[in-house]
Design an enzyme around this catalytic site. Structure first.
Site, PDB file in Angstrom:
ATOM      1  CD  GLU A 166      34.849  34.864  37.642  1.00 61.62           C
ATOM      2  OE1 GLU A 166      34.891  34.851  36.535  1.00 61.62           O
ATOM      3  OE2 GLU A 166      34.853  36.127  38.010  1.00 61.62           O
TER       4      GLU A 166
ATOM      5  CD  GLU B  11      38.953  38.839  41.713  1.00 56.50           C
ATOM      6  OE1 GLU B  11      38.068  39.397  40.804  1.00 56.50           O
ATOM      7  OE2 GLU B  11      39.462  37.482  41.318  1.00 56.50           O
TER       8      GLU B  11
END
Length: 412
Positions: free
Chosen positions: A166, A274
């Site tokens: 991220e 994920e």
């Protein structure tokens, strides 16, 4: 993904307000506890050479006997939740704690599972002592010590790593997020991070891991521009991880294929890292969720993705930004949900199409035998799967994912 971050809550509330549910719902007989014990995602994945994994594995969950039973039954890979992040591994400078990670690795070795190293650096979970370093050379030295100590310990045991997670702003369009590493090392810090990681374990595959690129074109382009630049300069990066935290609807059909093809052209792999599916808790929750799992996993496999991990597998240990959502494939009592059977069907159909044996009829028969689908709907499911297989066989994944409509199948 770091749990309980207000940023993600705001992010997905905003997304929820604007997303449109595109799947058509119909009446569904509530699913009973169909038997998943005779169907194994792991077995089907192995037949096709696929890594199928559960991420977000907190070592404490292994104390739960049912969790410890189903995890290796259904998956051939695992990855930690937060236990590899800096503040967990090296909370004080020079003081490393590998107790929890060692437990995960030992469990994986006992059950012949791969282990992915998740979270070498991220925007969160940095200990105070680290963020007190403001000199770039001192930070490089600290990273070298940290990466070398961690990666050398697990060399040959953790085969691939989410090196950086991220790194962009939530919705994209504003460039790299000004996290701690950016502020100290500058805008080219990722090149340094990947070089240090490669030196620490030259045999490991190194990934950059990002959220929401499957939804937002601007962010998708930003990530591609960053990665292609790293590749052009010879920075050792081997792949891109798509977190694939999905809210209300799947990505547009064909987007995953386009992403995979763009990175294949650079010589890189793409993984789903994920995946979970967060929906409003209405009467159609389970069927809509199954459709999204089917769409994404089917297209990912057809596009050539060979590494798919979910952000856990049971709602007993899940986190969601939508009140009442149940994002994973097993419920809190470890009963398989329609999403499990849809995922298994996607893997099973992939093995059929890739000429590794079986037929669409065999897939439908297995789902009926286990009680996932009513006997009367077997012909309908078989026809749907056969049509999907024909499309997949001709490379038309975009059409194939629409062939199977779980809301038209009366599930038990």
């Amino acid at each position: 993904m770091e749990r309980h971050r207000l940023r993600n809550i705001r992010q997905f509330r905003a997304f929820t307000a604007t997303a449109v549910l595109t799947l058509v719902a119909s009446v569904l007989i509530p699913a009973t506890a169909a038997d998943a014990s005779v169907l194994s995602l792991r077995q089907k994945a192995a037949e096709a050479g696929i890594l199928i994994g559960s991420g977000a594995v907190n070592p404490a969950y292994l104390d739960d006997p049912k969790f410890a039973q189903i995890l290796p039954q259904q998956f051939n890979s695992l990855s930690p939740e937060n236990e590899l992040k800096w503040s967990f591994v090296q909370p004080e400078q020079g003081v490393f704690d590998f107790t929890k990670l060692d437990r995960l690795v030992d469990f994986a070795e006992d059950h012949d599972m791969a282990v992915k190293g998740h979270g070498l650096i991220s925007g969160c979970c940095n200990p105070a002592w680290l963020e007190q370093i403001v000199d770039p050379n001192q930070l490089r030295a600290a990273m070298t010590t940290h990466f070398t100590t961690v990666m050398s310990r697990y060399a040959g045991k953790m085969d691939r790593w989410d090196v950086a997670t991220e790194v962009f702003s939530t919705f994209g369009g504003t460039g790299l997020a000004p996290n701690y590493f950016y502020r100290v090392l500058g805008p080219d810090y990722l090149a340094e991070v990947f070089r240090i990681a490669h030196a620490a374990d030259p045999d490991a595959k190194l990934f950059i891991n990002e959220s929401l690129v499957e939804y937002y074109p601007a962010k998708r382009q930003e990530l591609y521009d960053l990665v292609s630049d790293l590749v052009s300069r010879g920075v050792p990066i081997h792949g891109v991880g798509l977190e694939t935290h999905l809210t209300l609807s799947p990505p547009d059909a064909g987007v995953i294929t386009e992403i995979v093809n763009s990175y294949k052209a650079l010589g890189l792999e793409v993984a789903i890292t994920e995946m979970d599916v967060h929906l409003n808790p209405d009467a159609n929750h389970d069927t809509t969720q199954a459709q999204i799992y089917w769409n994404v996993v089917s297209e990912a496999l057809a596009a050539g993705i060979r590494d798919i991990s979910f952000w856990g597998f049971t709602d007993k240990y899940s986190y969601t930004w939508i009140p009442g959502a149940r994002p994973l494939m097993f419920d809190a009592n470890y009963n398989p949900k329609p999403a499990f059977f849809a995922t298994w069907a996607a893997l099973a159909l992939h093995t059929c199409v890739s000429r590794r044996g079986g037929s669409a009829g065999d897939v439908a028969h297995a789902l009926v035998t286990t009680g996932a689908v009513g006997t009367g709907d077997a012909p309908k499911l078989r026809n749907m799967l056969t049509s999907a297989a024909n499309d997949l066989g001709t490379g038309n994944a975009k059409s194939a994912v629409t062939r199977v409509q779980w809301n038209q199948i009366r599930q038990r």
